[in-house]
Design an enzyme around this catalytic site. Structure first.
Site, PDB file in Angstrom:
ATOM      1  N   GLU A 274       0.850  -1.208   0.000  1.00 54.70           N
ATOM      2  CA  GLU A 274       0.000   0.000   0.000  1.00 54.70           C
ATOM      3  C   GLU A 274       0.882   1.252   0.000  1.00 54.70           C
ATOM      4  O   GLU A 274       0.563   2.247  -0.675  1.00 54.70           O
ATOM      5  CB  GLU A 274      -0.950   0.008   1.195  1.00 54.70           C
ATOM      6  CG  GLU A 274      -1.938  -1.149   1.205  1.00 54.70           C
ATOM      7  CD  GLU A 274      -2.842  -1.219  -0.021  1.00 54.70           C
ATOM      8  OE1 GLU A 274      -3.172  -0.172  -0.586  1.00 54.70           O
ATOM      9  OE2 GLU A 274      -3.206  -2.345  -0.421  1.00 54.70           O
ATOM     10  N   TRP A 277       1.593   1.829  -3.434  1.00 55.59           N
ATOM     11  CA  TRP A 277       0.611   2.597  -4.225  1.00 55.59           C
ATOM     12  C   TRP A 277       0.888   4.101  -4.113  1.00 55.59           C
ATOM     13  O   TRP A 277       0.679   4.862  -5.054  1.00 55.59           O
ATOM     14  CB  TRP A 277      -0.824   2.284  -3.770  1.00 55.59           C
ATOM     15  CG  TRP A 277      -1.372   1.070  -4.455  1.00 55.59           C
ATOM     16  CD1 TRP A 277      -1.414  -0.193  -3.966  1.00 55.59           C
ATOM     17  CD2 TRP A 277      -1.939   1.014  -5.787  1.00 55.59           C
ATOM     18  NE1 TRP A 277      -1.981  -1.033  -4.897  1.00 55.59           N
ATOM     19  CE2 TRP A 277      -2.309  -0.333  -6.019  1.00 55.59           C
ATOM     20  CE3 TRP A 277      -2.163   1.953  -6.789  1.00 55.59           C
ATOM     21  CZ2 TRP A 277      -2.900  -0.750  -7.214  1.00 55.59           C
ATOM     22  CZ3 TRP A 277      -2.754   1.548  -7.978  1.00 55.59           C
ATOM     23  CH2 TRP A 277      -3.119   0.209  -8.184  1.00 55.59           C
ATOM     24  N   TRP A 305     -19.490  13.719 -19.289  1.00 53.58           N
ATOM     25  CA  TRP A 305     -19.873  14.049 -17.904  1.00 53.58           C
ATOM     26  C   TRP A 305     -21.118  14.926 -17.914  1.00 53.58           C
ATOM     27  O   TRP A 305     -21.294  15.751 -18.811  1.00 53.58           O
ATOM     28  CB  TRP A 305     -18.739  14.799 -17.197  1.00 53.58           C
ATOM     29  CG  TRP A 305     -17.445  14.054 -17.127  1.00 53.58           C
ATOM     30  CD1 TRP A 305     -16.280  14.386 -17.751  1.00 53.58           C
ATOM     31  CD2 TRP A 305     -17.167  12.850 -16.405  1.00 53.58           C
ATOM     32  NE1 TRP A 305     -15.302  13.466 -17.464  1.00 53.58           N
ATOM     33  CE2 TRP A 305     -15.816  12.508 -16.634  1.00 53.58           C
ATOM     34  CE3 TRP A 305     -17.918  12.020 -15.579  1.00 53.58           C
ATOM     35  CZ2 TRP A 305     -15.211  11.390 -16.075  1.00 53.58           C
ATOM     36  CZ3 TRP A 305     -17.320  10.899 -15.025  1.00 53.58           C
ATOM     37  CH2 TRP A 305     -15.986  10.595 -15.272  1.00 53.58           C
ATOM     38  N   ASN A 341     -10.324   3.624   3.122  1.00 53.47           N
ATOM     39  CA  ASN A 341     -10.027   3.467   1.695  1.00 53.47           C
ATOM     40  C   ASN A 341     -11.138   2.769   0.916  1.00 53.47           C
ATOM     41  O   ASN A 341     -11.504   3.201  -0.178  1.00 53.47           O
ATOM     42  CB  ASN A 341      -8.710   2.696   1.529  1.00 53.47           C
ATOM     43  CG  ASN A 341      -8.375   2.465   0.071  1.00 53.47           C
ATOM     44  OD1 ASN A 341      -8.246   3.412  -0.698  1.00 53.47           O
ATOM     45  ND2 ASN A 341      -8.289   1.207  -0.325  1.00 53.47           N
ATOM     46  N   TRP A 359     -14.844  13.395 -12.315  1.00 56.36           N
ATOM     47  CA  TRP A 359     -13.996  13.045 -11.166  1.00 56.36           C
ATOM     48  C   TRP A 359     -13.296  14.271 -10.579  1.00 56.36           C
ATOM     49  O   TRP A 359     -12.986  14.311  -9.391  1.00 56.36           O
ATOM     50  CB  TRP A 359     -12.966  11.974 -11.552  1.00 56.36           C
ATOM     51  CG  TRP A 359     -11.982  12.353 -12.634  1.00 56.36           C
ATOM     52  CD1 TRP A 359     -12.096  12.080 -13.965  1.00 56.36           C
ATOM     53  CD2 TRP A 359     -10.744  13.074 -12.483  1.00 56.36           C
ATOM     54  NE1 TRP A 359     -11.023  12.577 -14.658  1.00 56.36           N
ATOM     55  CE2 TRP A 359     -10.167  13.192 -13.779  1.00 56.36           C
ATOM     56  CE3 TRP A 359     -10.073  13.624 -11.402  1.00 56.36           C
ATOM     57  CZ2 TRP A 359      -8.955  13.843 -14.008  1.00 56.36           C
ATOM     58  CZ3 TRP A 359      -8.863  14.275 -11.634  1.00 56.36           C
ATOM     59  CH2 TRP A 359      -8.319  14.378 -12.924  1.00 56.36           C
ATOM     60  N   TRP A 382      -8.597   9.150  -7.690  1.00 54.91           N
ATOM     61  CA  TRP A 382      -9.852   9.537  -8.351  1.00 54.91           C
ATOM     62  C   TRP A 382      -9.855   9.057  -9.798  1.00 54.91           C
ATOM     63  O   TRP A 382     -10.848   8.540 -10.292  1.00 54.91           O
ATOM     64  CB  TRP A 382     -10.075  11.055  -8.282  1.00 54.91           C
ATOM     65  CG  TRP A 382     -10.820  11.427  -7.039  1.00 54.91           C
ATOM     66  CD1 TRP A 382     -10.288  11.862  -5.865  1.00 54.91           C
ATOM     67  CD2 TRP A 382     -12.240  11.324  -6.828  1.00 54.91           C
ATOM     68  NE1 TRP A 382     -11.287  12.041  -4.930  1.00 54.91           N
ATOM     69  CE2 TRP A 382     -12.487  11.728  -5.492  1.00 54.91           C
ATOM     70  CE3 TRP A 382     -13.319  10.939  -7.618  1.00 54.91           C
ATOM     71  CZ2 TRP A 382     -13.770  11.755  -4.945  1.00 54.91           C
ATOM     72  CZ3 TRP A 382     -14.604  10.973  -7.073  1.00 54.91           C
ATOM     73  CH2 TRP A 382     -14.822  11.372  -5.762  1.00 54.91           C
TER      74      TRP A 382
END
Ligand code: FAD
Length: 456
Positions: A274, A277, A305, A341, A359, A382
């Site tokens: 993690e 990431w 969108w 998360n 987003w 995102w």
């Protein structure tokens, strides 16, 4: 002759231990000016959100105390950083300037300042301090950046052990120069003071970061295989401490390789992935500094969108959508400046897929409300959820918030904690039909596929 003063310019590295720039200045000898600049003027500077401003206040206060105990002094200045640092060099007669690197748009400011000061004959050095591996050192066989996480992280692990953390300098020969009072930066909310939940949940600063790490190693890491369950405290909550650099990933790495219980050791690799990431997000940012505004996958520029309906958007922000797990997450965020998360993924999926809202609008809200709002991880995550990012979740995988809640909050402890009225008559009906809006999202995605095939 005694050495001239050195300047240490702190940014996202608000710590004394394992701070290569501070150590370099102390090792050079001579007085040290430690400065932090509130810079909302430089090209590429993004003003901090409200929750981050709250955090920064606490972190700077703690840093000033820690530096004071070591004999140093923290100077605060405001303005375009290059001008502020150049002025400080002139005022103090400094012969050296040190900082730790950053990786987004502001690195252009740093590069230009470095050339300018070196041309004036100063020693200027920058260091790697907030990532385990500098982004340009982890590339695929062809020399390109990785676009997929798993091979990226494998390459990081193959690159060898990160360096050991540096100890805090025993003492700092601090030079006091005039600067702003912290209160003059007005970082704390006043009317209204919405920060009570933040004060309850967090202790910004280096000591708070280490206390959190120790608590996690003892109580959270042994449970980390249950990290997807938002009702239990199985994750580290180190994200804001890492964001402001009160703790370095090197210190985290070293700590989880020393003295773990067998239950904790069993979860070490997953936990470190993690942290991986985070490294991956920074690698993406390094190659696309406008990550918060530009789709990584440019075919998403064609995505249709919808103009957000203000009431719908407000229901999402305030946690009154009538979808319990989403409302729980958005209220946890508003109250404590943090969200679990798994729930971040669920609320982001609802916004971008079921509601077809761009987003960037969600990223902006998180930027304002998260204490860990991070220029790399927020935008990259995102985009990951929206489908426009590197190694993004496949677009057709739309999270179903009801099934997610059944799976990860089966006793509804998390939902009931944040939405106590969930079973009462006043709890609203869902603002969107999940099944119909899922199909609408899949239709909208056809536009991206068409743009892609048109581009050949
Ligand atoms: P742990 O599980 O204990 O993880 C340890 C550390 O690894 C974290 O502190 C964090 O630094 C890093 N990390 C963990 N997961 C991720 C991830 N998916 N991406 C990048 N780094 C990760 N994280 C931020 O730090 N800042 C953000 O602004 C941010 N915005 C997000 C927005 C969305 C829509 C989503 C889905 C995720 C976002 N994340 C962000 C990633 C992740 O949710 C948080 O890092 C994590 O929840 C922090 O909790 P923790 O410290 O207990 O995590």
């Amino acid at each position: 002759m005694a050495p001239s003063p050195s300047i240490v310019w702190l940014r996202d590295d608000l710590r004394i231990a394992d701070n290569p720039a501070l150590t370099a200045a102390v090792d050079r000898g001579g007085p040290v000016v430690v400065v932090c600049v509130l810079d909302e003027q430089s090209p590429g500077a993004r003003p901090l959100g409200g929750a981050s401003r709250w955090w920064l206040h606490g972190s700077l206060r703690s840093l000033a105390d820690d530096l004071g105990r070591a004999g140093g002094h923290l100077t605060l200045r405001r303005g375009a950083a290059a001008e502020v640092i150049a002025a400080l060099v002139a005022e103090t007669g400094a012969g050296a300037v040190y900082w730790n690197r950053r990786y987004g748009a502001l690195r252009d400011v740093d590069a230009a300042l470095k050339s300018r000061l070196r041309a004036d004959g100063l020693i200027v050095e920058s260091f790697g301090a907030s990532l385990l591996h500098e982004p340009w050192t982890i590339t695929s066989g062809s020399g390109d950046p990785y676009r997929v996480f798993t091979p990226f992280w494998r390459a990081c692990l193959a690159a060898g052990e990160p360096r050991s953390p540096l100890p805090a300098p025993a003492s700092v020969d601090g030079l006091t120069v005039p600067g702003d009072a912290l209160d003059a930066w007005a970082l704390l909310p006043t009317r209204p003071d919405w920060a009570a939940g933040l004060r309850e949940a967090w202790t910004p600063g280096e000591d708070g970061a280490h206390a959190r790490l120790e608590q996690f190693v003892e109580h959270g890491l042994p449970l980390y295989h249950r990290r997807d369950e938002p009702a239990i405290d199985a994750t580290s909550r180190l994200s804001p401490h890492l964001r402001f650099g009160e703790l370095s990933p090197h210190q985290v790495w070293a700590r989880v390789h020393a003295g773990l219980s067998p239950e904790a050791a069993a979860n070490r690799a997953k936990f470190l992935s993690e942290i991986g990431w985070r490294e991956f997000s920074y690698s993406i940012l390094f190659h696309l500094p406008q990550l918060a505004s530009i789709n990584v996958r440019r075919d998403f520029d064609a995505f249709p969108w919808q103009e957000p309906d203000p009431e719908t958007l407000e229901a999402w922000r305030r946690g009154t959508t009538g979808i319990p797990i989403v409302d729980a997450g958005m209220r946890q965020l508003w109250h404590s400046g943090w969200m679990h998360n798994r729930v971040r993924m669920i609320v982001a999926s609802l916004l971008t897929k079921n509601l077809l809202i761009d987003w960037r609008i969600g990223e902006e809200w998180f930027w304002d409300t998260l204490v860990d709002a991070d220029e790399a991880s927020n935008a990259a995550s995102w985009q990951w959820v929206a489908g426009s990012g590197a190694d993004a979740a496949p677009y057709f995988r739309v999270f179903n918030p009801v099934l997610q809640a059944d799976r990860f909050d089966p006793e509804r402890d998390y939902v009931r904690r944040w939405v106590p009225e969930v079973d009462g008559p006043e709890y609203p009906r869902p603002i969107v039909d999940l099944a119909a809006s899922r199909l609408r999202a899949l239709d909208a995605y056809e536009a991206v596929k068409a743009a892609k095939s048109a581009a050949g």
